[in-house]
Design a protein around this motif. Structure first.
Motif, PDB file in Angstrom:
ATOM      1  N   LEU A 234       2.555  -3.590  11.714  1.00  0.00           N
ATOM      2  CA  LEU A 234       2.750  -4.959  12.175  1.00  0.00           C
ATOM      3  C   LEU A 234       3.937  -5.566  11.445  1.00  0.00           C
ATOM      4  CD1 LEU A 234       1.718  -7.496  13.746  1.00  0.00           C
ATOM      5  CD2 LEU A 234       0.322  -8.002  11.720  1.00  0.00           C
ATOM      6  N   THR A 235       4.889  -6.102  12.207  1.00  0.00           N
ATOM      7  CA  THR A 235       6.033  -6.813  11.637  1.00  0.00           C
ATOM      8  C   THR A 235       5.964  -8.263  12.087  1.00  0.00           C
ATOM      9  OG1 THR A 235       7.422  -4.837  11.648  1.00  0.00           O
ATOM     10  CG2 THR A 235       8.558  -6.952  11.520  1.00  0.00           C
ATOM     11  N   LEU A 236       5.995  -9.167  11.116  1.00  0.00           N
ATOM     12  CA  LEU A 236       5.999 -10.600  11.377  1.00  0.00           C
ATOM     13  C   LEU A 236       7.309 -11.191  10.871  1.00  0.00           C
ATOM     14  CD1 LEU A 236       2.389 -11.462  10.126  1.00  0.00           C
ATOM     15  CD2 LEU A 236       3.138 -11.099  12.485  1.00  0.00           C
ATOM     16  N   GLU A 237       7.782 -12.238  11.551  1.00  0.00           N
ATOM     17  CA  GLU A 237       9.037 -12.867  11.144  1.00  0.00           C
ATOM     18  C   GLU A 237       8.953 -14.383  11.273  1.00  0.00           C
ATOM     19  OE1 GLU A 237      13.796 -12.672  12.086  1.00  0.00           O
ATOM     20  OE2 GLU A 237      12.400 -12.252  13.705  1.00  0.00           O
ATOM     21  N   LEU A 238       9.455 -15.046  10.254  1.00  0.00           N
ATOM     22  CA  LEU A 238       9.743 -16.471  10.306  1.00  0.00           C
ATOM     23  C   LEU A 238      11.264 -16.534  10.436  1.00  0.00           C
ATOM     24  CD1 LEU A 238       7.412 -17.719   7.437  1.00  0.00           C
ATOM     25  CD2 LEU A 238       7.176 -18.238   9.864  1.00  0.00           C
ATOM     26  N   PRO A 239      11.776 -16.741  11.645  1.00  0.00           N
ATOM     27  CA  PRO A 239      13.220 -16.634  11.888  1.00  0.00           C
ATOM     28  C   PRO A 239      14.070 -17.403  10.873  1.00  0.00           C
ATOM     29  CG  PRO A 239      12.071 -16.937  13.951  1.00  0.00           C
ATOM     30  CD  PRO A 239      11.064 -17.140  12.854  1.00  0.00           C
ATOM     31  N   GLY A 240      15.022 -16.672  10.296  1.00  0.00           N
ATOM     32  CA  GLY A 240      15.933 -17.244   9.320  1.00  0.00           C
ATOM     33  C   GLY A 240      15.344 -17.453   7.943  1.00  0.00           C
ATOM     34  N   ARG A 241      14.064 -17.141   7.779  1.00  0.00           N
ATOM     35  CA  ARG A 241      13.435 -17.376   6.475  1.00  0.00           C
ATOM     36  C   ARG A 241      12.860 -16.124   5.841  1.00  0.00           C
ATOM     37  NH1 ARG A 241       9.617 -22.370   7.766  1.00  0.00           N
ATOM     38  NH2 ARG A 241       9.170 -20.997   9.513  1.00  0.00           N
ATOM     39  N   ALA A 242      12.045 -15.375   6.582  1.00  0.00           N
ATOM     40  CA  ALA A 242      11.380 -14.205   5.998  1.00  0.00           C
ATOM     41  C   ALA A 242      10.887 -13.281   7.096  1.00  0.00           C
ATOM     42  CB  ALA A 242      10.195 -14.644   5.135  1.00  0.00           C
ATOM     43  N   ALA A 243      10.750 -12.025   6.722  1.00  0.00           N
ATOM     44  CA  ALA A 243      10.152 -11.019   7.601  1.00  0.00           C
ATOM     45  C   ALA A 243       9.354 -10.070   6.728  1.00  0.00           C
ATOM     46  CB  ALA A 243      11.217 -10.260   8.382  1.00  0.00           C
ATOM     47  N   MET A 244       8.317  -9.514   7.303  1.00  0.00           N
ATOM     48  CA  MET A 244       7.529  -8.536   6.554  1.00  0.00           C
ATOM     49  C   MET A 244       6.936  -7.514   7.507  1.00  0.00           C
ATOM     50  SD  MET A 244       4.074 -10.711   5.624  1.00  0.00           S
ATOM     51  CE  MET A 244       3.321  -9.332   4.819  1.00  0.00           C
ATOM     52  N   THR A 245       6.800  -6.300   7.010  1.00  0.00           N
ATOM     53  CA  THR A 245       6.154  -5.224   7.755  1.00  0.00           C
ATOM     54  C   THR A 245       5.033  -4.675   6.893  1.00  0.00           C
ATOM     55  OG1 THR A 245       8.157  -4.637   8.958  1.00  0.00           O
ATOM     56  CG2 THR A 245       6.470  -2.926   8.770  1.00  0.00           C
ATOM     57  N   GLN A 246       3.866  -4.527   7.494  1.00  0.00           N
ATOM     58  CA  GLN A 246       2.745  -3.906   6.805  1.00  0.00           C
ATOM     59  C   GLN A 246       2.168  -2.834   7.707  1.00  0.00           C
ATOM     60  OE1 GLN A 246      -0.193  -6.661   5.345  1.00  0.00           O
ATOM     61  NE2 GLN A 246       1.059  -7.072   3.557  1.00  0.00           N
ATOM     62  N   ASN A 247       1.456  -1.897   7.101  1.00  0.00           N
ATOM     63  CA  ASN A 247       0.798  -0.850   7.873  1.00  0.00           C
ATOM     64  C   ASN A 247      -0.500  -0.481   7.189  1.00  0.00           C
ATOM     65  OD1 ASN A 247       1.147   1.611   6.110  1.00  0.00           O
ATOM     66  ND2 ASN A 247       3.267   0.930   6.275  1.00  0.00           N
ATOM     67  N   GLY A 248      -1.351   0.172   7.935  1.00  0.00           N
ATOM     68  CA  GLY A 248      -2.619   0.589   7.372  1.00  0.00           C
ATOM     69  C   GLY A 248      -3.449   1.315   8.402  1.00  0.00           C
ATOM     70  N   SER A 249      -4.707   1.505   8.082  1.00  0.00           N
ATOM     71  CA  SER A 249      -5.615   2.153   9.022  1.00  0.00           C
ATOM     72  C   SER A 249      -6.738   1.189   9.360  1.00  0.00           C
ATOM     73  CB  SER A 249      -6.154   3.465   8.446  1.00  0.00           C
ATOM     74  OG  SER A 249      -6.869   3.210   7.259  1.00  0.00           O
ATOM     75  N   TYR A 250      -7.359   1.426  10.504  1.00  0.00           N
ATOM     76  CA  TYR A 250      -8.358   0.499  11.030  1.00  0.00           C
ATOM     77  C   TYR A 250      -9.303   1.264  11.944  1.00  0.00           C
ATOM     78  CZ  TYR A 250     -10.122  -3.478  13.803  1.00  0.00           C
ATOM     79  OH  TYR A 250     -10.897  -4.398  14.439  1.00  0.00           O
ATOM     80  N   THR A 251     -10.571   0.964  11.845  1.00  0.00           N
ATOM     81  CA  THR A 251     -11.557   1.510  12.765  1.00  0.00           C
ATOM     82  C   THR A 251     -12.157   0.338  13.532  1.00  0.00           C
ATOM     83  OG1 THR A 251     -12.062   3.348  11.294  1.00  0.00           O
ATOM     84  CG2 THR A 251     -13.691   2.844  12.996  1.00  0.00           C
ATOM     85  N   PRO A 252     -11.796   0.203  14.813  1.00  0.00           N
ATOM     86  CA  PRO A 252     -12.309  -0.931  15.588  1.00  0.00           C
ATOM     87  C   PRO A 252     -13.790  -0.752  15.907  1.00  0.00           C
ATOM     88  CG  PRO A 252     -10.982   0.504  16.980  1.00  0.00           C
ATOM     89  CD  PRO A 252     -10.887   1.045  15.588  1.00  0.00           C
ATOM     90  N   PRO A 253     -14.489  -1.877  16.066  1.00  0.00           N
ATOM     91  CA  PRO A 253     -15.896  -1.772  16.472  1.00  0.00           C
ATOM     92  C   PRO A 253     -16.006  -1.243  17.903  1.00  0.00           C
ATOM     93  CG  PRO A 253     -15.222  -4.081  16.328  1.00  0.00           C
ATOM     94  CD  PRO A 253     -14.076  -3.249  15.852  1.00  0.00           C
ATOM     95  N   VAL A 254     -17.143  -0.686  18.236  1.00  0.00           N
ATOM     96  CA  VAL A 254     -17.383  -0.160  19.580  1.00  0.00           C
ATOM     97  C   VAL A 254     -17.169  -1.282  20.593  1.00  0.00           C
ATOM     98  CG1 VAL A 254     -19.127   0.822  21.114  1.00  0.00           C
ATOM     99  CG2 VAL A 254     -18.986   1.579  18.738  1.00  0.00           C
TER     100      VAL A 254
END
Length: 80
Positions: free
Chosen positions: A23-43
């Protein structure tokens, strides 16, 4: 505060879920960040449900990014 173009990894070798996400999020002109991980969604969960849960997880740790724009989101099976 998140620095521009910061990259953070949230997964650890012992936390392997059924899916891998980025997931990459951005506040235009101020900040950006990318994170990653693992996830098990519920049924019965949808891709949208997973996106909402993951975004909430990320912004809980980085509340300054709560109003950020999603620039990229990927969710795939966590197996090769």
């Amino acid at each position: 505060m998140t620095t521009p173009n910061a990259q953070t990894t949230t997964a650890t070798p012992t936390s392997r879920g059924s899916h891998f996400w980025v997931l990459t999020l951005e506040l235009p002109g101020r900040a950006a960040m990318t994170q990653n991980g693992s996830y098990t969604p519920p049924v019965g969960a949808t891709r949208y449900d997973a996106y909402q849960a993951i975004r909430q997880h990320v912004t809980a740790s980085h509340p300054e990014m709560e109003r950020a724009t999603t620039m990229f989101f990927a969710l795939e099976a966590n197996q090769l």
